[in-house]
Motif scaffolding. Structure first.
Motif, PDB file in Angstrom:
ATOM      1  N   MET A   1       0.854  -1.195   0.000  1.00 55.30           N
ATOM      2  CA  MET A   1       0.000   0.000   0.000  1.00 55.30           C
ATOM      3  C   MET A   1       0.890   1.246   0.000  1.00 55.30           C
ATOM      4  SD  MET A   1      -3.233   0.679   2.494  1.00 55.30           S
ATOM      5  CE  MET A   1      -4.012  -0.844   1.995  1.00 55.30           C
ATOM      6  N   ARG A   9      -5.629   7.763   4.378  1.00 59.01           N
ATOM      7  CA  ARG A   9      -6.552   6.955   5.191  1.00 59.01           C
ATOM      8  C   ARG A   9      -6.461   7.354   6.669  1.00 59.01           C
ATOM      9  NH1 ARG A   9      -7.999   2.146   2.402  1.00 59.01           N
ATOM     10  NH2 ARG A   9      -9.108   1.537   4.282  1.00 59.01           N
ATOM     11  N   GLU A  10      -5.241   7.605   7.114  1.00 52.44           N
ATOM     12  CA  GLU A  10      -5.050   7.981   8.520  1.00 52.44           C
ATOM     13  C   GLU A  10      -5.681   9.348   8.790  1.00 52.44           C
ATOM     14  OE1 GLU A  10      -3.508   9.539  12.132  1.00 52.44           O
ATOM     15  OE2 GLU A  10      -3.053  10.398  10.194  1.00 52.44           O
ATOM     16  N   HIS A  13      -9.356   8.905   8.982  1.00 53.81           N
ATOM     17  CA  HIS A  13      -9.742   8.157  10.183  1.00 53.81           C
ATOM     18  C   HIS A  13      -9.730   9.059  11.418  1.00 53.81           C
ATOM     19  CE1 HIS A  13     -10.119   4.769  12.925  1.00 53.81           C
ATOM     20  NE2 HIS A  13      -9.100   5.261  13.607  1.00 53.81           N
ATOM     21  N   ARG A  14      -8.649   9.824  11.557  1.00 49.00           N
ATOM     22  CA  ARG A  14      -8.560  10.733  12.718  1.00 49.00           C
ATOM     23  C   ARG A  14      -8.964  12.128  12.256  1.00 49.00           C
ATOM     24  NH1 ARG A  14      -3.880   7.495  13.575  1.00 49.00           N
ATOM     25  NH2 ARG A  14      -4.288   6.087  15.315  1.00 49.00           N
ATOM     26  N   SER A 293       1.305   2.710  18.961  1.00 51.93           N
ATOM     27  CA  SER A 293       1.180   1.270  18.700  1.00 51.93           C
ATOM     28  C   SER A 293       1.197   0.991  17.201  1.00 51.93           C
ATOM     29  CB  SER A 293      -0.090   0.720  19.334  1.00 51.93           C
ATOM     30  OG  SER A 293      -1.225   1.230  18.690  1.00 51.93           O
ATOM     31  N   GLU A 294       0.664   1.949  16.426  1.00 51.18           N
ATOM     32  CA  GLU A 294       0.653   1.763  14.974  1.00 51.18           C
ATOM     33  C   GLU A 294       2.079   1.731  14.411  1.00 51.18           C
ATOM     34  OE1 GLU A 294      -1.509   4.869  12.936  1.00 51.18           O
ATOM     35  OE2 GLU A 294      -0.252   4.510  11.169  1.00 51.18           O
ATOM     36  N   VAL A 297       3.395  -1.651  14.946  1.00 50.83           N
ATOM     37  CA  VAL A 297       2.837  -2.602  13.966  1.00 50.83           C
ATOM     38  C   VAL A 297       3.596  -2.481  12.645  1.00 50.83           C
ATOM     39  CG1 VAL A 297       0.815  -3.150  12.562  1.00 50.83           C
ATOM     40  CG2 VAL A 297       0.524  -2.573  14.960  1.00 50.83           C
ATOM     41  N   LEU A 387       7.510   0.284  21.928  1.00 44.33           N
ATOM     42  CA  LEU A 387       6.174   0.349  21.349  1.00 44.33           C
ATOM     43  C   LEU A 387       5.394  -0.941  21.591  1.00 44.33           C
ATOM     44  CD1 LEU A 387       7.335   1.817  17.937  1.00 44.33           C
ATOM     45  CD2 LEU A 387       6.337   3.084  19.824  1.00 44.33           C
ATOM     46  N   ILE A 388       6.130  -2.043  21.666  1.00 44.27           N
ATOM     47  CA  ILE A 388       5.475  -3.341  21.787  1.00 44.27           C
ATOM     48  C   ILE A 388       5.601  -3.883  23.204  1.00 44.27           C
ATOM     49  CG2 ILE A 388       5.426  -5.702  20.934  1.00 44.27           C
ATOM     50  CD1 ILE A 388       7.003  -4.592  18.489  1.00 44.27           C
TER      51      ILE A 388
ATOM     52  N   LEU B  98       0.363  -5.548  20.259  1.00 42.94           N
ATOM     53  CA  LEU B  98       0.618  -5.147  18.872  1.00 42.94           C
ATOM     54  C   LEU B  98      -0.673  -5.270  18.079  1.00 42.94           C
ATOM     55  CD1 LEU B  98       3.129  -4.276  17.294  1.00 42.94           C
ATOM     56  CD2 LEU B  98       3.342  -6.618  16.532  1.00 42.94           C
ATOM     57  N   GLU B  99      -1.449  -4.186  18.123  1.00 46.13           N
ATOM     58  CA  GLU B  99      -2.774  -4.280  17.536  1.00 46.13           C
ATOM     59  C   GLU B  99      -2.755  -4.017  16.039  1.00 46.13           C
ATOM     60  OE1 GLU B  99      -5.974  -2.751  19.520  1.00 46.13           O
ATOM     61  OE2 GLU B  99      -5.409  -3.666  21.410  1.00 46.13           O
ATOM     62  N   LEU B 100      -3.926  -3.874  15.512  1.00 38.27           N
ATOM     63  CA  LEU B 100      -4.064  -3.634  14.078  1.00 38.27           C
ATOM     64  C   LEU B 100      -4.012  -2.134  13.798  1.00 38.27           C
ATOM     65  CD1 LEU B 100      -6.990  -6.135  13.611  1.00 38.27           C
ATOM     66  CD2 LEU B 100      -4.606  -6.541  13.044  1.00 38.27           C
ATOM     67  N   VAL B 101      -3.716  -1.794  12.551  1.00 43.75           N
ATOM     68  CA  VAL B 101      -3.731  -0.376  12.165  1.00 43.75           C
ATOM     69  C   VAL B 101      -5.206   0.043  12.108  1.00 43.75           C
ATOM     70  CG1 VAL B 101      -3.134   1.286  10.368  1.00 43.75           C
ATOM     71  CG2 VAL B 101      -1.580  -0.603  10.886  1.00 43.75           C
ATOM     72  N   PRO B 102      -5.592   1.037  12.923  1.00 41.23           N
ATOM     73  CA  PRO B 102      -7.035   1.306  13.105  1.00 41.23           C
ATOM     74  C   PRO B 102      -7.764   1.813  11.872  1.00 41.23           C
ATOM     75  CG  PRO B 102      -5.706   2.959  14.216  1.00 41.23           C
ATOM     76  CD  PRO B 102      -4.761   1.911  13.746  1.00 41.23           C
ATOM     77  N   TYR B 103      -7.032   2.437  10.944  1.00 45.52           N
ATOM     78  CA  TYR B 103      -7.736   3.036   9.803  1.00 45.52           C
ATOM     79  C   TYR B 103      -7.744   2.131   8.564  1.00 45.52           C
ATOM     80  CZ  TYR B 103      -2.872   4.515   9.122  1.00 45.52           C
ATOM     81  OH  TYR B 103      -1.515   4.540   9.005  1.00 45.52           O
ATOM     82  N   LEU B 104      -7.247   0.917   8.733  1.00 45.61           N
ATOM     83  CA  LEU B 104      -7.293  -0.031   7.611  1.00 45.61           C
ATOM     84  C   LEU B 104      -8.265  -1.163   7.943  1.00 45.61           C
ATOM     85  CD1 LEU B 104      -3.471  -0.368   6.772  1.00 45.61           C
ATOM     86  CD2 LEU B 104      -5.147   1.128   5.696  1.00 45.61           C
ATOM     87  N   SER B 105      -8.867  -1.715   6.909  1.00 41.25           N
ATOM     88  CA  SER B 105      -9.758  -2.857   7.121  1.00 41.25           C
ATOM     89  C   SER B 105      -8.910  -4.069   7.496  1.00 41.25           C
ATOM     90  CB  SER B 105     -10.539  -3.140   5.845  1.00 41.25           C
ATOM     91  OG  SER B 105      -9.649  -3.603   4.847  1.00 41.25           O
ATOM     92  N   GLU B 108      -6.844  -5.166   4.595  1.00 40.80           N
ATOM     93  CA  GLU B 108      -5.695  -4.279   4.352  1.00 40.80           C
ATOM     94  C   GLU B 108      -4.632  -4.461   5.425  1.00 40.80           C
ATOM     95  OE1 GLU B 108      -7.982  -0.572   2.146  1.00 40.80           O
ATOM     96  OE2 GLU B 108      -8.114  -0.798   4.309  1.00 40.80           O
ATOM     97  N   LYS B 137     -13.406  -2.276   9.863  1.00 37.10           N
ATOM     98  CA  LYS B 137     -12.296  -1.649  10.586  1.00 37.10           C
ATOM     99  C   LYS B 137     -12.142  -2.356  11.938  1.00 37.10           C
ATOM    100  CE  LYS B 137     -11.393   1.952   7.845  1.00 37.10           C
ATOM    101  NZ  LYS B 137     -12.197   3.166   7.912  1.00 37.10           N
ATOM    102  N   GLU B 139     -11.983  -1.365  14.905  1.00 34.13           N
ATOM    103  CA  GLU B 139     -12.776  -0.845  16.029  1.00 34.13           C
ATOM    104  C   GLU B 139     -14.172  -1.498  16.105  1.00 34.13           C
ATOM    105  OE1 GLU B 139     -12.933   3.324  15.180  1.00 34.13           O
ATOM    106  OE2 GLU B 139     -14.205   3.055  13.423  1.00 34.13           O
TER     107      GLU B 139
END
Lengths: 392, 221
Positions: A1, A9-10, A13-14, A293-294, A297, A387-388, B98-105, B108, B137, B139
């Motif tokens: 991507m 997208r970010e 989203h925010r 956290s992002e 990731v 971060l992790i 280590l979560e998921l990227v919140p703005y991607l499905s 994705e 998403k 969330e």
């Protein structure tokens, strides 16, 4: 991507923090455009007002006895060739708004009233090439005169008197206007067209003096010399038939007026630039904290430091671009809207300086990128373990 | 007897943390390796160094001393970019935080892993029971669903080794079973799995368990 898609997208989203970012950039950029563009109008207005303080340079025939000249209240009978005016224009001397004059004492008559008064033949002001052309002195119509208020009173005429003539040196002139009292020697003077005065007093191609405004700033900055030195040197190269007097107080007042206003506006602008940089830096830092956290990731799936930094930079650049565009439009609209009220003289001719507005927008975007660089680098350089990791 | 080349070798690993009260030696001259098709669990009380071992083993935390060799390359001898690339090719991470990227499905998010196409991502999400959630998403999903999606992301690019820290923390029994079952299947297909967990089930899934001691020396600076 692609990073652009991720950044967009970010941002979406925010959207609340993105909107805050755009609003801050738009507000500060708008203010900067407002001040920058108005500064342009302000400088023009200031120039016009400074000009109206009056001429600060007088060029007199070399033969004039300056003691006698000042004793007589700034009057001398000596003359010099009017071609000197053309020579000054050709030389492009550091002067503007040249007003050649021929002055004589003459008898003015209206009815039974006879008064010995100063009669001044005056030309419309002459602008030098490349300098502001708006006339400081308009031409007086042929065969007409303008009377100073004190002279009119002495002759027994008032501003209400309509369509009448006065005789000067036995020749009749229609009085086109009685000037308002301005508290100077001009209240006791009759003004007429320069050519008419030259003909009336048999002084063809002759003038008594030239009044002018100095424009020496550029020369002084280039050479490091003072205004009087620059002007004297220039006049010496142009002619040996004239001498230059500089009204120091007027010159200083004009110069101080310009410097103070420029410095104040400059200070205000610099403060706004600082606010913009700090705002962007603060908002970018908050964003990187929010996305801690992002970042972890992204690093875990192979995003290197540079790719993470690019994401943050792109976000800032995109938001600053949007904010700056809105800011430029808002600032320019506000300028246009307020120009009539702000600038009495130039307001009607006011136009938005799009180049200045665009430049502000461009600098804002560049500053946005630079201000976001540090938070972006810090975000990218975060230790993945921080971060992790949570020791267990 | 067939000797398999380890996918990960940790040699003489020492990790010391500085704190305001002094230094804590979390790992001291620690050695360990894991081979393909091996499921290794790391257990120990809180503060025993499980996460440190996993982070260092995954090239995410530079140890105070020692070497970490992943697929033949010493991770901390590589440049940051090369290390990042090497990690992206050979490792999959599954961390509780280590979560998921919140703005991607979800789809994705799984596609973020290197070389993963939409088809592969969809396949993995389907396998983990998320076929009707792949365009949602994070969330909008439960914690269990998010963790399964993170597992899909960790596995989709077929890494040589999966490193998981408390992968079933806060998960219900059903979701825990799905996670361990998937890791088990992955191991059976030749992948190596290194898991730190407090989950009592872990011992039954792992081929061997490494126990870390929580009693660390603390010395004044």
């Amino acid at each position: 991507m692609s990073p652009v898609v991720l950044a967009v997208r970010e941002i979406l989203h925010r959207w609340k923090s993105s909107a805050l970012n755009v609003i801050v950039v738009a507000a500060v950029t708008g203010s900067l455009v407002y001040f920058s563009v108005n500064n342009f109008g302000f400088q023009k207005e200031l120039g016009r007002n400074a000009r109206d303080i009056g001429s600060n340079v007088v060029i007199l025939p070399i033969e004039v006895d300056q003691f006698a000249y000042h004793t007589a209240g700034g009057f001398a009978v000596e003359t010099m060739p009017s071609v000197i005016v053309e020579q000054i224009v050709e030389y492009k001397a550091s002067l503007n708004h040249l007003i050649p004059m021929l002055e004589r004492q003459a008898v003015c008559e209206f009815g039974n009233n006879r008064v010995q008064a100063r009669v001044v033949g005056i030309s419309a002001s002459i602008a030098l090439p490349g300098r502001p052309k708006s006339p400081m002195q308009k031409a007086i119509k042929k065969d007409t005169v303008q009377l100073g208020s004190a002279l009119a009173e002495k002759l027994g005429v008032s501003r209400d008197t309509r369509e009448f003539s006065v005789a000067i040196q036995g020749q009749s002139f229609v009085v086109s206007r009685i000037n308002k009292c301005n508290g100077t020697w001009q209240d006791a003077v009759a003004f007429m067209e320069l050519a008419a005065a030259q003909s009336l007093f048999n002084a063809e191609e002759q003038i008594s003096r030239i009044e002018a405004i100095e424009c020496t700033q550029e020369q002084c900055e280039q050479t490091g010399l003072k205004s009087d030195v620059v002007l004297a040197a220039e006049l010496a190269r142009i002619t040996d038939q004239a001498v230059l007097l500089r009204r120091e107080d007027i010159a200083e007042a004009r110069s101080k007026l310009r410097i103070i206003s420029r410095e104040n506006l400059g200070l205000l602008q610099n403060m706004l630039w600082a606010v913009l940089a700090i705002s962007i830096m603060g908002l970018s830092s908050l964003n990187s904290i929010q996305r801690k956290s992002e970042i972890g990731v992204l690093q875990s799936v192979g995003f290197g430091q540079s790719r993470v930094a690019v994401l943050f930079l792109l976000r800032s650049v995109l938001l600053t671009l949007l904010g700056a565009t809105i800011g430029v439009a808002l600032g320019a609209t506000l300028c246009y809207w307020q120009s009539l009220e702000l600038f009495d003289s130039t307001g009607k001719k006011f136009s938005v300086d799009w180049a200045a507005a665009g430049l502000v927008g461009l600098i804002a975007i560049l500053m946005g990128a630079v201000a976001a660089l540090l938070p972006a680098m810090l975000a990218a350089m975060k230790n993945p373990a921080e971060l992790i990791g949570r020791e267990s | 007897m067939l000797v398999r080349t380890p996918i990960l070798e940790v040699k003489q690993l020492t990790q010391v943390y500085s704190t305001s009260r002094g230094t804590i030696k979390v790992l001291d001259d620690f050695n360990f390796s894991i081979a393909p098709s091996e499921f290794v669990a790391v257990s120990g009380a809180s503060g025993s160094g499980k996460t440190t071992l996993l982070l260092a083993g995954g090239g995410m935390l530079k140890p105070t001393s020692g070497n970490v060799v992943l697929a033949g390359h010493d991770l901390f001898e590589l440049s940051p970019i090369a290390r990042s690339n090497h990690r992206a090719c050979h490792l999959g991470f599954l961390f509780q935080t280590l979560e998921l990227v919140p703005y991607l499905s979800l789809l994705e998010n799984v596609r973020l892993s290197r070389g993963v196409t939409s088809e592969i991502a969809a396949e993995w999400l389907e396998k983990l029971g998320l076929n009707d959630r792949m365009h949602h998403k994070p969330e909008l999903l439960s914690h269990g669903q998010r963790q399964r999606a993170a597992l899909a992301r960790a596995l989709a690019h077929q890494p040589s080794l999966i490193i998981a820290d408390e992968p079933t923390g806060n998960l219900d029994e059903v979701n825990s079973q799905i996670v361990f079952q998937t890791l088990q299947e992955y191991k059976e297909k030749g992948g190596a799995v290194l898991v730190a967990s407090h989950d009592p089930q872990i011992a039954s899934w792992a081929d061997r368990v490494i126990r870390l001691d929580a009693n660390k020396d603390e010395s004044e600076l």
